[in-house]
Enzyme design. Structure first.
Site, PDB file in Angstrom:
ATOM      1  N   ARG A  91     -42.800  68.031  -2.430  1.00 22.19           N
ATOM      2  CA  ARG A  91     -44.226  68.327  -2.517  1.00 22.19           C
ATOM      3  C   ARG A  91     -44.618  69.230  -1.350  1.00 22.19           C
ATOM      4  O   ARG A  91     -44.225  68.991  -0.200  1.00 22.19           O
ATOM      5  CB  ARG A  91     -45.068  67.051  -2.457  1.00 22.19           C
ATOM      6  CG  ARG A  91     -45.033  66.191  -3.707  1.00 22.19           C
ATOM      7  CD  ARG A  91     -45.732  66.876  -4.903  1.00 22.19           C
ATOM      8  NE  ARG A  91     -45.705  66.053  -6.120  1.00 22.19           N
ATOM      9  CZ  ARG A  91     -44.786  66.154  -7.084  1.00 22.19           C
ATOM     10  NH1 ARG A  91     -43.814  67.033  -6.992  1.00 22.19           N
ATOM     11  NH2 ARG A  91     -44.864  65.384  -8.150  1.00 22.19           N
TER      12      ARG A  91
ATOM     13  N   HIS B 219     -42.613  75.760  -8.814  1.00 24.17           N
ATOM     14  CA  HIS B 219     -42.561  74.324  -9.152  1.00 24.17           C
ATOM     15  C   HIS B 219     -41.779  74.099 -10.445  1.00 24.17           C
ATOM     16  O   HIS B 219     -42.296  73.534 -11.410  1.00 24.17           O
ATOM     17  CB  HIS B 219     -43.979  73.736  -9.242  1.00 24.17           C
ATOM     18  CG  HIS B 219     -43.989  72.233  -9.094  1.00 24.17           C
ATOM     19  ND1 HIS B 219     -44.997  71.548  -8.468  1.00 24.17           N
ATOM     20  CD2 HIS B 219     -43.109  71.276  -9.491  1.00 24.17           C
ATOM     21  CE1 HIS B 219     -44.736  70.256  -8.486  1.00 24.17           C
ATOM     22  NE2 HIS B 219     -43.595  70.066  -9.109  1.00 24.17           N
TER      23      HIS B 219
END
Ligand code: NDP
Length: 316
Positions: free
Chosen positions: A231, A279
């Protein structure tokens, strides 16, 4: 056979992967799924199970008979941010062997790219230059995995299988054959000091938010490489850029960011030592993930303990 009413809630445009989930979950359950794709949820009272990925705030509070919340990703930070998240309903996450495998592929690909000096060879080819880079023995390139959970364990084992000395860091003690396991604040410095390629696969929790800062990066050996596939919220971006610019870090591969999509003006896009991916390290695949959801629905209906549950207090 009576269909089960399941809500599919995501901020993704076009209903995300709802059609594949309806089919795959129905097959895994052996009964039809009456999928209610947000915001077209029909009679909210019918719904007992919600599949959620980045659900709009308050959406999960709309179902009075909800009994199970399933995170459609392996991270659950997206759920725990919702101030109106129903307090007493269990949260489970998918356990997706396909996604776990993709995460390991990502880490290994970018680590090998750095380890075998591929960017330098690509530059040499562009310059029509026959130039051999310094050899680094695999036995001398130490891999450190932050987070030894479902993903980190697979990543660590695969690096070990390639012959890299591999260590890991977790919150509580772990014991993995062949892997040097460190844990907690007391184990962090030794872990970092012995890491040439740092792979972040921690969850985003209050404890891990902003933890990858100048102080932490400064404890890595000079020339270390950083791969973040966890993250973006773990990283203090200005500190990472400073560590790259000073030469303390040799480079970074980043899949996740404090702000996604990464704004066009962000220095990461053009930094010569940074590789950016949008991502994509691990994509949830209903084909490989549906069985774990079906298993939990069966357990719920049979009154048996759920698996892959989330500890809300720990945040993962
Ligand atoms: P798990 O919950 O299975 O494991 C988490 C690991 O992190 C555990 O080893 C845990 O320690 C450790 N950990 C948690 N908090 C701390 C802390 N404060 N200090 C030290 N260690 C800590 O997670 P997964 O392996 O399934 O996934 C990890 C993360 O990867 C997800 O939360 C998600 O954010 C990210 N992810 C990213 C994807 C992408 O496409 N980029 C795709 C999928 C996931 P312990 O063992 O002691 O519990």
């Amino acid at each position: 056979m009576t269909p089960i009413a399941v809500a599919y809630i995501t901020a993704a445009q076009g209903g995300g992967d709802s059609e594949r989930w309806t089919r795959m979950l129905g097959e895994a359950l052996g009964r039809p799924v009456d999928m209610r794709v947000w915001p077209n949820i029909g009679r909210a009272e019918d719904v007992t199970v919600a599949l959620a990925w980045k659900a709009p705030g308050g959406a999960l509070a709309r179902f009075p008979n909800l009994r199970l919340i399933v995170s459609l990703g392996m991270g659950v930070d997206h759920l725990l941010l919702d101030a109106k998240l129903p307090a007493d309903i269990p949260i489970v996450r998918i356990m997706d062997e396909g996604l776990i495998g993709q995460m390991s592929e990502y880490a290994i690909y970018y680590a090998l790219r750095h380890h075998r000096a591929i960017p330098a060879y690509e530059a040499s080819q562009r310059a029509r230059q026959w130039k051999v880079e310094d050899f680094v023995d695999t036995a001398d390139r130490r891999i450190g995995i932050m987070g030894l959970g479902a993903i980190g364990t697979d990543v660590a084992r695969k690096f070990l299988g390639l012959g890299f000395p591999t260590s890991g860091w977790s919150r509580t003690p772990r014991n993995l054959v062949g892997i040097a396991c460190h844990h907690g604040a007391a184990g962090l410095d030794a872990f970092l000091a012995g890491t040439d390629i740092l792979v972040d696969v921690l969850p985003l929790t209050p404890e891990t938010t902003g933890m990858i800062d100048g102080r932490l990066l400064g404890k890595l050996p000079k020339g270390a490489y950083f791969i973040n596939m966890a993250r973006g919220g773990h990283v203090v971006d200005a500190d990472l850029l400073a560590a790259l610019d000073s030469g303390h870090l040799s480079g970074a591969t980043l899949d996740v960011f404090n702000e996604e999509p990464l704004p066009g003006s962000h220095p990461y896009w053009t930094h010569p030592k940074v590789l950016v991916t949008p991502h994509i390290a691990g994509e949830t695949n209903p084909r490989t993930a549906a069985a774990s959801v079906a298993d939990n629905i069966r357990r719920l209906e049979a009154g048996q303990p759920l698996i892959h549950t989330i500890d809300r207090a720990a945040g993962y």
